[in-house]
Design a protein around this motif. Sequence first.
Motif, PDB file in Angstrom:
ATOM      1  N   SER A 183      14.786 -34.897  33.988  1.00  0.00           N
ATOM      2  CA  SER A 183      13.800 -35.259  32.965  1.00  0.00           C
ATOM      3  C   SER A 183      12.388 -35.434  33.529  1.00  0.00           C
ATOM      4  N   PHE A 184      12.211 -35.294  34.846  1.00  0.00           N
ATOM      5  CA  PHE A 184      10.885 -35.443  35.442  1.00  0.00           C
ATOM      6  C   PHE A 184       9.973 -34.290  35.021  1.00  0.00           C
ATOM      7  N   LYS A 185       8.687 -34.590  34.933  1.00  0.00           N
ATOM      8  CA  LYS A 185       7.690 -33.579  34.585  1.00  0.00           C
ATOM      9  C   LYS A 185       6.964 -33.049  35.813  1.00  0.00           C
ATOM     10  N   LEU A 186       7.623 -33.128  36.972  1.00  0.00           N
ATOM     11  CA  LEU A 186       7.014 -32.715  38.235  1.00  0.00           C
ATOM     12  C   LEU A 186       7.407 -31.305  38.652  1.00  0.00           C
ATOM     13  N   PHE A 187       8.169 -30.628  37.861  1.00  0.00           N
ATOM     14  CA  PHE A 187       8.701 -29.328  38.276  1.00  0.00           C
ATOM     15  C   PHE A 187       7.896 -28.151  37.749  1.00  0.00           C
ATOM     16  N   GLN A 188       6.825 -28.408  37.019  1.00  0.00           N
ATOM     17  CA  GLN A 188       5.937 -27.334  36.588  1.00  0.00           C
ATOM     18  C   GLN A 188       4.536 -27.910  36.408  1.00  0.00           C
ATOM     19  N   ALA A 189       3.553 -27.074  36.714  1.00  0.00           N
ATOM     20  CA  ALA A 189       2.163 -27.528  36.641  1.00  0.00           C
ATOM     21  C   ALA A 189       1.747 -27.746  35.193  1.00  0.00           C
ATOM     22  N   SER A 190       0.926 -28.765  34.996  1.00  0.00           N
ATOM     23  CA  SER A 190       0.422 -29.095  33.666  1.00  0.00           C
ATOM     24  C   SER A 190      -0.931 -29.787  33.839  1.00  0.00           C
ATOM     25  N   PRO A 191      -1.662 -29.983  32.748  1.00  0.00           N
ATOM     26  CA  PRO A 191      -2.956 -30.680  32.900  1.00  0.00           C
ATOM     27  C   PRO A 191      -2.843 -32.074  33.486  1.00  0.00           C
ATOM     28  N   SER A 192      -1.693 -32.748  33.305  1.00  0.00           N
ATOM     29  CA  SER A 192      -1.534 -34.098  33.832  1.00  0.00           C
ATOM     30  C   SER A 192      -0.931 -34.131  35.228  1.00  0.00           C
ATOM     31  N   CYS A 249       0.372 -41.672  47.770  1.00  0.00           N
ATOM     32  CA  CYS A 249       0.710 -41.823  46.349  1.00  0.00           C
ATOM     33  C   CYS A 249       1.636 -43.022  46.176  1.00  0.00           C
ATOM     34  N   SER A 250       1.306 -43.920  45.263  1.00  0.00           N
ATOM     35  CA  SER A 250       2.108 -45.129  45.038  1.00  0.00           C
ATOM     36  C   SER A 250       3.282 -44.834  44.123  1.00  0.00           C
ATOM     37  N   LEU A 251       4.190 -45.778  44.067  1.00  0.00           N
ATOM     38  CA  LEU A 251       5.368 -45.617  43.216  1.00  0.00           C
ATOM     39  C   LEU A 251       5.004 -45.612  41.739  1.00  0.00           C
ATOM     40  N   SER A 252       4.058 -46.438  41.355  1.00  0.00           N
ATOM     41  CA  SER A 252       3.651 -46.463  39.947  1.00  0.00           C
ATOM     42  C   SER A 252       3.008 -45.145  39.517  1.00  0.00           C
ATOM     43  N   ARG A 253       2.218 -44.551  40.400  1.00  0.00           N
ATOM     44  CA  ARG A 253       1.602 -43.261  40.068  1.00  0.00           C
ATOM     45  C   ARG A 253       2.656 -42.168  40.012  1.00  0.00           C
ATOM     46  N   PHE A 254       3.644 -42.226  40.894  1.00  0.00           N
ATOM     47  CA  PHE A 254       4.725 -41.240  40.860  1.00  0.00           C
ATOM     48  C   PHE A 254       5.464 -41.296  39.515  1.00  0.00           C
ATOM     49  N   CYS A 255       5.790 -42.498  39.056  1.00  0.00           N
ATOM     50  CA  CYS A 255       6.490 -42.623  37.779  1.00  0.00           C
ATOM     51  C   CYS A 255       5.620 -42.143  36.622  1.00  0.00           C
ATOM     52  N   LYS A 256       4.312 -42.364  36.729  1.00  0.00           N
ATOM     53  CA  LYS A 256       3.420 -41.892  35.680  1.00  0.00           C
ATOM     54  C   LYS A 256       3.357 -40.369  35.671  1.00  0.00           C
ATOM     55  N   LEU A 257       3.337 -39.751  36.856  1.00  0.00           N
ATOM     56  CA  LEU A 257       3.333 -38.287  36.920  1.00  0.00           C
ATOM     57  C   LEU A 257       4.656 -37.708  36.426  1.00  0.00           C
ATOM     58  N   ALA A 258       5.759 -38.389  36.746  1.00  0.00           N
ATOM     59  CA  ALA A 258       7.075 -37.892  36.336  1.00  0.00           C
ATOM     60  C   ALA A 258       7.357 -38.142  34.869  1.00  0.00           C
ATOM     61  N   GLY A 259       6.598 -39.034  34.246  1.00  0.00           N
ATOM     62  CA  GLY A 259       6.803 -39.311  32.832  1.00  0.00           C
ATOM     63  C   GLY A 259       7.984 -40.225  32.557  1.00  0.00           C
ATOM     64  N   VAL A 260       8.297 -41.144  33.491  1.00  0.00           N
ATOM     65  CA  VAL A 260       9.402 -42.087  33.311  1.00  0.00           C
ATOM     66  C   VAL A 260       8.861 -43.501  33.469  1.00  0.00           C
ATOM     67  N   ASP A 261       9.604 -44.442  32.933  1.00  0.00           N
ATOM     68  CA  ASP A 261       9.225 -45.846  33.075  1.00  0.00           C
ATOM     69  C   ASP A 261       9.526 -46.329  34.491  1.00  0.00           C
ATOM     70  N   LEU A 262       8.711 -47.261  34.947  1.00  0.00           N
ATOM     71  CA  LEU A 262       8.891 -47.822  36.286  1.00  0.00           C
ATOM     72  C   LEU A 262       9.749 -49.083  36.191  1.00  0.00           C
ATOM     73  N   PRO A 263      10.985 -49.049  36.665  1.00  0.00           N
ATOM     74  CA  PRO A 263      11.790 -50.280  36.687  1.00  0.00           C
ATOM     75  C   PRO A 263      11.295 -51.206  37.775  1.00  0.00           C
ATOM     76  N   HIS A 264      11.204 -52.474  37.439  1.00  0.00           N
ATOM     77  CA  HIS A 264      10.607 -53.442  38.373  1.00  0.00           C
ATOM     78  C   HIS A 264      11.349 -53.515  39.715  1.00  0.00           C
ATOM     79  N   PRO A 265      12.705 -53.522  39.768  1.00  0.00           N
ATOM     80  CA  PRO A 265      13.370 -53.628  41.078  1.00  0.00           C
ATOM     81  C   PRO A 265      13.198 -52.411  41.970  1.00  0.00           C
ATOM     82  N   ALA A 266      12.586 -51.325  41.470  1.00  0.00           N
ATOM     83  CA  ALA A 266      12.442 -50.121  42.291  1.00  0.00           C
ATOM     84  C   ALA A 266      11.598 -50.385  43.532  1.00  0.00           C
TER      85      ALA A 266
END
Length: 416
Positions: A183-192, A249-266
């Motif tokens: 479900s990650f959005k990191l596998f193809q280029a996009s404007p984001s 690259c921080s973990l929060s930015r990675f989750c934002k790029l992937a389009g998933v929520d960041l779970p706190h214990p991560a």
Amino acid sequence: MSGGAQGRGRCPDCGCAELVEDSHYSQSQLVCADCGCVVSEGLLTTTFADEGHLREVTYSKSTGENERVSRSQQRGLRRVRDLCRVLQLPSTFEETAVSYYQRAFQHPGLHAARLQKKEVLVGCCVLVTCRQHNWPLTMGTICTLLYANLELFSGTYLQIVKVLGLDVPALSLADLVKTYCSSFKLFQASPSVAVKFVEDKEKMIPRTLQLVELASETWLVTGRHPVPVITAAAYLAWRSLQPGGRLTCSLSRFCKLAGVDLPHPAYLRVQELLAILLRMAGQLAWLRILNLDKQTVVKHIGDLLQHRCILLRQAFRDEAEEEEDGQQEEGEEAGSSTLEVLERKRPASSPPPLLPPCMLRPPKRPCPTPADSRITGDEDISDSEIEQYLRTPREIKDFQRAQAASQAVSGAPTPS
């Protein structure tokens, strides 16, 4: 009029046997062909025998009343089907989930439940169906779709499994990793997503799976929610594949790029995985001289995972040998904890044992206040404290009389 003559009895007015079926405003009627008498009109439910004898059947006495489904159950069945379609589940899954919902809804323990619990019941039936068909779906995903409370959902899920006697297998961690990472959005280029952050799906998922297996072998998955562990493993795998532009690259930015929520214990799972990787890197001579830290060890994750088994064996001691040694000295060290015993027996040069995080970092417990050793029990009791135990006026008078007598005795002269 439309319809043909049928043998439906005789007309009560003229006695003619030619009765025809006529649809008037989408309502079926039986009309006499000779005199035009309307024999039957607007019957909701009838049987062939009743129509033959020209008897109307009321709705309350028909089979429709006995098989009626309540509006609450109808709404729940619609939500089960809608949830299955949102998740794009096969039709067989939808039928199974509907049957489970019908069984659970009619059970006495769930039929009179609160509305919030019945709303959660929809997701529980879908989750049970997916688990039985080995379809990777997490409880958190359904709670997000239904806006449900996780504690209420988990309690209802366990109740359904127990009440209906269902056999639900454990969730496959490997399938969950593949589904979650897909479900990650990191596998193809996009404007984001910039080009330097795009990664090949066929490379990232296998490395993420290897890191999750490493976490499982080092007690980082046991008793914990799998999604934060998978998120941390995917983050480290993504950084290790192209560390040049991704180390900062921080973990929060990675989750934002992937389009998933960041779970706190991560965040904690990332630090625990990095600590394991650093311990493994210390067993390789060519990495030991580089003085790696938690930032630079990410560059060598591929090499560490390639020799994972032997590096773990060298970085951590075997627990079986520790248990054998502990049984020999069990009498002397019965009052000490397991971690204290292992630390006391471990030589300075030997590697640490591979223990769960709950043993390495036990929760802090309040230390009880030690009792005052100066209290012996022979101390004088104050008058105010004695008055707390006096209940009646008679007891007060007896106490005053005894106190006066004791003072008189103490004040009397001592005989020579």
